[in-house]
Scaffold this motif. Sequence first.
Motif, PDB file in Angstrom:
ATOM      1  N   ASN A  98      40.108  98.552  26.886  1.00 45.26           N
ATOM      2  CA  ASN A  98      40.370  97.700  28.037  1.00 45.26           C
ATOM      3  C   ASN A  98      41.289  96.543  27.661  1.00 45.26           C
ATOM      4  O   ASN A  98      42.254  96.230  28.352  1.00 45.26           O
ATOM      5  CB  ASN A  98      39.023  97.197  28.555  1.00 45.26           C
ATOM      6  CG  ASN A  98      39.184  96.365  29.781  1.00 45.26           C
ATOM      7  OD1 ASN A  98      39.992  96.688  30.637  1.00 45.26           O
ATOM      8  ND2 ASN A  98      38.438  95.282  29.837  1.00 45.26           N
ATOM      9  N   TRP A 145      42.042  97.155  36.088  1.00 45.58           N
ATOM     10  CA  TRP A 145      41.533  97.189  34.709  1.00 45.58           C
ATOM     11  C   TRP A 145      40.624  96.019  34.389  1.00 45.58           C
ATOM     12  O   TRP A 145      39.933  96.019  33.391  1.00 45.58           O
ATOM     13  CB  TRP A 145      42.693  97.247  33.712  1.00 45.58           C
ATOM     14  CG  TRP A 145      43.147  98.654  33.523  1.00 45.58           C
ATOM     15  CD1 TRP A 145      44.128  99.286  34.217  1.00 45.58           C
ATOM     16  CD2 TRP A 145      42.613  99.603  32.609  1.00 45.58           C
ATOM     17  NE1 TRP A 145      44.238 100.583  33.809  1.00 45.58           N
ATOM     18  CE2 TRP A 145      43.324 100.806  32.813  1.00 45.58           C
ATOM     19  CE3 TRP A 145      41.610  99.574  31.652  1.00 45.58           C
ATOM     20  CZ2 TRP A 145      43.056 101.960  32.088  1.00 45.58           C
ATOM     21  CZ3 TRP A 145      41.346 100.707  30.923  1.00 45.58           C
ATOM     22  CH2 TRP A 145      42.055 101.890  31.141  1.00 45.58           C
ATOM     23  N   PRO A 162      35.711  97.104  34.438  1.00 48.17           N
ATOM     24  CA  PRO A 162      34.859  96.660  33.326  1.00 48.17           C
ATOM     25  C   PRO A 162      33.924  95.524  33.734  1.00 48.17           C
ATOM     26  O   PRO A 162      32.779  95.470  33.298  1.00 48.17           O
ATOM     27  CB  PRO A 162      35.860  96.165  32.276  1.00 48.17           C
ATOM     28  CG  PRO A 162      37.131  96.790  32.624  1.00 48.17           C
ATOM     29  CD  PRO A 162      37.132  97.019  34.084  1.00 48.17           C
TER      30      PRO A 162
END
Lengths: 66, 285
Positions: free
Chosen positions: B40, B69, B73
């Motif tokens: 990430n 992105w 997460p």
Amino acid sequence: MTVGANVKGCYFTIKQAGAILEQLAVKTNTDEAREAFLKAQEILSEVAVDLEKQVLFLAKEEPQYK
Amino acid sequence: MADWLNILLRSIALVFMLFILTKWLGKKHLSQLSIFDYINGFVLGGIVAIITLDVNANFYHGLIAMFVWFIIPFAIEYLALKSKIVRNLIQGKSTVVIQDGKIMEDNLKKEGFSTDDLLQHLRADSVFQVADVEFAVIEPTGRLSILLKRENQPVTAKDLQLQLAPKKEPQTVIMDGKMLLEPLANLNLNPAWLETELDKLNVTIENVFLAQADSDGQLTVDLYDDKLSVPSPTEKPLLLATLKKCHADLQSFALATENEQSKQLYEKNSDKVQQAINIVDIYLN
């Protein structure tokens, strides 16, 4: 040094120690320590009362050293 | 708009955005990052690099990619915080490799740990004898956590049945010659107290590089001038010594006198002083 002077010295030392304990009790940040310091200070003040009487008694006994 | 100006503006905007996003993702320690976290990070960095340097690339498309992105997460982390199942899935579980002092060979194999790896990890925690270990697990991060057998654990005050005074964290009250007011207030102390203490040590505040006060208000200082020596705090040891001296004095008075009444008074009070010493003893060390 006479007995009277010695006891007097001890009396003042006890008073001084009591004062330092009180100071520490004010300064400290933990409750347990504060309680312990105050309790010890209380005991010392009792001792100081007794010793003060003894100092006066000895002053009467040893008037020639006054 | 000139290309150089475009790149300049993009860089400035993205530096700040990346900073905010990474702060937002939380304070996880670098060593605790999972592989996914690593990827990430790389991808976010890559996107930023591309949209800053490539003036033909659409800035807003880049932002969308960055957002995705970041948000996925972030969501996964949030879910992991809330649910144990998600956590097990994402971060993995720890594996027991030594139980009751016995090595679990199957679990070792499952985690891809060779015997040498195990020994190496044990040695890293200064355990050279496997027999000293009661229990060990491999954490999801790949670290080995070890519980030594009772007799091999370091001795604690509890083991020795020592009574210790509770201690709170010390506060740094002077840094680089400047007084810090907030830590002082945390200790219920004021600048006047600090000045008095510095006077007692015979130093000025400008000379103090660092000073810390503990929870009992005892000050220790480090000066810029390392040739000067500063006395360590003596208030408490001195008090203890004074009390002990008083106790001894009273005892000697009791021995010296022939007056029965005085003798009793001295003895009683020497006991009392001893009692006071016992109460404060642990706090004065």
